[in-house]
Write a protein that holds these residues in place. Structure first.
Motif, short mmCIF file in Angstrom:
data_model
loop_
_atom_site.label_atom_id
_atom_site.label_comp_id
_atom_site.label_asym_id
_atom_site.label_seq_id
_atom_site.Cartn_x
_atom_site.Cartn_y
_atom_site.Cartn_z
N GLU A 173 -39.58 19.77 30.25
CA GLU A 173 -40.87 19.11 30.08
C GLU A 173 -40.85 18.16 28.89
OE1 GLU A 173 -43.77 22.17 29.70
OE2 GLU A 173 -43.74 22.72 31.83
N LYS A 174 -40.28 18.61 27.77
CA LYS A 174 -40.19 17.74 26.59
C LYS A 174 -39.35 16.51 26.89
CE LYS A 174 -40.85 21.29 23.00
NZ LYS A 174 -41.94 20.58 22.27
N TRP A 175 -38.22 16.71 27.56
CA TRP A 175 -37.33 15.59 27.89
C TRP A 175 -38.04 14.62 28.85
CZ3 TRP A 175 -35.09 13.53 32.28
CH2 TRP A 175 -33.99 12.68 32.09
N PRO B 272 -41.57 9.18 25.97
CA PRO B 272 -41.96 7.85 26.46
C PRO B 272 -40.79 6.87 26.44
CG PRO B 272 -42.77 8.18 24.23
CD PRO B 272 -42.16 9.49 24.65
N PHE B 273 -40.77 5.95 27.38
CA PHE B 273 -39.78 4.87 27.39
C PHE B 273 -40.37 3.69 28.15
CE2 PHE B 273 -38.98 7.13 31.33
CZ PHE B 273 -38.69 6.12 32.25
N GLU B 274 -39.79 2.53 27.92
CA GLU B 274 -40.25 1.31 28.57
C GLU B 274 -39.31 0.98 29.71
OE1 GLU B 274 -42.99 -1.53 29.21
OE2 GLU B 274 -43.08 -0.17 27.50
N PRO B 275 -39.72 1.19 30.96
CA PRO B 275 -38.82 0.92 32.08
C PRO B 275 -38.64 -0.58 32.30
CG PRO B 275 -40.97 1.53 32.89
CD PRO B 275 -41.03 1.69 31.40
N LYS B 276 -37.61 -0.91 33.04
CA LYS B 276 -37.35 -2.31 33.37
C LYS B 276 -38.44 -2.81 34.32
CE LYS B 276 -33.61 -5.25 35.12
NZ LYS B 276 -32.24 -5.24 35.70
N GLU B 277 -38.90 -4.01 34.08
CA GLU B 277 -39.97 -4.56 34.92
C GLU B 277 -39.45 -4.89 36.31
OE1 GLU B 277 -43.06 -8.38 34.94
OE2 GLU B 277 -41.95 -7.86 33.12
N ARG C 227 -35.30 10.14 34.86
CA ARG C 227 -36.08 8.98 34.46
C ARG C 227 -35.55 7.79 35.24
NH1 ARG C 227 -34.66 10.03 28.23
NH2 ARG C 227 -35.87 11.94 27.87
N TYR C 228 -36.47 6.98 35.74
CA TYR C 228 -36.05 5.82 36.53
C TYR C 228 -35.98 4.59 35.63
CZ TYR C 228 -35.83 2.24 40.13
OH TYR C 228 -35.42 1.19 40.90
N GLU C 229 -34.81 3.96 35.61
CA GLU C 229 -34.55 2.74 34.85
C GLU C 229 -34.96 2.87 33.38
OE1 GLU C 229 -36.02 -0.70 36.98
OE2 GLU C 229 -34.23 -0.72 38.25
N CYS C 230 -34.56 3.97 32.79
CA CYS C 230 -34.78 4.18 31.36
C CYS C 230 -33.74 3.37 30.59
CB CYS C 230 -34.64 5.67 31.04
SG CYS C 230 -34.81 6.07 29.29
N PRO C 231 -34.13 2.64 29.53
CA PRO C 231 -33.15 1.82 28.81
C PRO C 231 -32.06 2.65 28.15
CG PRO C 231 -35.30 1.81 27.71
CD PRO C 231 -35.49 2.51 29.01
N LEU C 232 -30.85 2.12 28.19
CA LEU C 232 -29.68 2.76 27.60
C LEU C 232 -28.91 1.72 26.80
CD1 LEU C 232 -27.64 5.14 27.34
CD2 LEU C 232 -26.58 4.29 29.47
N HIS C 233 -28.80 1.93 25.49
CA HIS C 233 -28.08 1.01 24.63
C HIS C 233 -26.63 1.49 24.50
CE1 HIS C 233 -31.58 -1.33 23.21
NE2 HIS C 233 -32.24 -0.20 23.38
N LEU C 234 -25.70 0.65 24.92
CA LEU C 234 -24.28 0.94 24.79
C LEU C 234 -23.67 -0.18 23.95
CD1 LEU C 234 -23.40 2.04 28.44
CD2 LEU C 234 -23.81 3.50 26.46
N GLY C 235 -23.50 0.09 22.65
CA GLY C 235 -23.07 -0.96 21.74
C GLY C 235 -24.11 -2.06 21.68
N ASN C 236 -23.70 -3.27 21.96
CA ASN C 236 -24.63 -4.41 21.94
C ASN C 236 -25.22 -4.70 23.32
OD1 ASN C 236 -24.15 -4.90 19.17
ND2 ASN C 236 -22.28 -6.06 19.66
N VAL C 237 -24.94 -3.83 24.27
CA VAL C 237 -25.38 -4.06 25.65
C VAL C 237 -26.55 -3.14 25.98
CG1 VAL C 237 -24.69 -4.05 28.07
CG2 VAL C 237 -23.05 -4.75 26.31
#
Length: 265
Positions: free
Chosen positions: A131-133, A137-142, A178-188
């Motif tokens: 539930e906590k996970w 909140p996250f900002e999905p891709k438009e 989560r659907y289309e949750c942002p993931l930062h991999l280095g500078n990407v």
């Protein structure tokens, strides 16, 4: 390691030792009576066949009876093997019977609501952890207006009918995602189609569905995308699930459910 994987591994180890014990015991039934006494000297070794626990060197075995000597040497080895394998089977039986990976979760789960408000738990129960996970909140891709509207059973908008199938199958299996949750991999910055919480080891997996594999430009673009995952230690078949389809070879529920059973539980 997932609890399921650990227990599967231990059961395989138990069966391996059980088979070893069985095979060694079977060989012992066919072994000659008695034991071997080996006398080493400058010219080599001499073999003596001891019977009935006698302390004397025993009956000398000439070269023509070396097969008996070799069988008695193998017998001694098999006795040690059968004993050692049997002890491992017993040890694994005791461990598997007593192993309780959820004991810490239950301590918190069975506490009163008042105590739960005070306790800092060592390990949250799966339900609360999920539930906590899920509620982070996250900002999905438009999703642009040009994309046809597709909705999962949860009312969540996704990009394709295949992603509807994946989302619904995950929800039906009780898998947090989560659907289309942002993931930062280095500078990407990537937006994996699905970010999945595997509760059995509380690790995050990523699911990319490649839905236009008959489009060469799309294939090249997504191969680069997969390479970014790999370069950041997110390897296909371990932490990255990849499904594919073309216009004439669509994905189906059977494949999706198999992927969930294999990777997500």
């Amino acid at each position: 390691m997932r609890t399921k994987d650990l227990l599967d591994h231990l059961q395989k180890e138990r069966q391996k030792f059980k088979n070893v014990e069985k095979n060694a015991t079977e060989r012992l039934r066919k072994a000659p009576e008695g034991t071997i006494y080996i006398n080493k000297h400058n010219n080599g070794v001499q073999f003596y066949h001891r019977k009935d626990q006698e302390k004397k060197p025993g009956v000398y075995l000439p070269a023509k009876e070396k097969e008996i000597a070799h069988a008695l040497i193998q017998k001694k080895y098999d006795q040690h093997v059968a004993s050692a394998a049997g002890k491992q089977v017993a040890a694994l039986d005791r461990f598997i019977q007593k192993y309780d990976p959820d004991c810490l979760k239950r301590i918190y789960e069975t506490a009163s609501d008042f105590r739960k408000e005070i306790i800092i738990p060592e390990e949250l129960p799966d339900r609360i952890y999920a539930e906590k996970w899920q509620n982070m909140p996250f900002e999905p891709k438009e999703i642009g207006e040009e994309v046809p509207e597709q909705y999962s059973d949860k009312g969540e908008r996704v990009r394709s009918k295949s992603e509807v199938m994946i989302a619904d199958a995950l929800a039906q299996a009780g898998i947090p995602y989560r659907y289309e949750c942002p993931l930062h991999l280095g500078n990407v910055l990537l937006h994996p189609d699905f970010t999945i919480l595997r509760l059995s080891d509380r690790s995050q997996l990523y699911w990319e569905h490649l839905g236009r594999m008959d489009d060469s430009g799309y294939v090249i673009k997504n191969l680069r995308r997969i390479r970014i995952y790999e370069q950041n230690g997110i390897m296909p078949g371990i932490k990255l699930i990849v499904t594919m389809e073309t216009g004439v070879q669509p994905i189906n529920q059977s494949i999706i459910k198999q992927m969930i059973r294999t990777y997500c539980i």
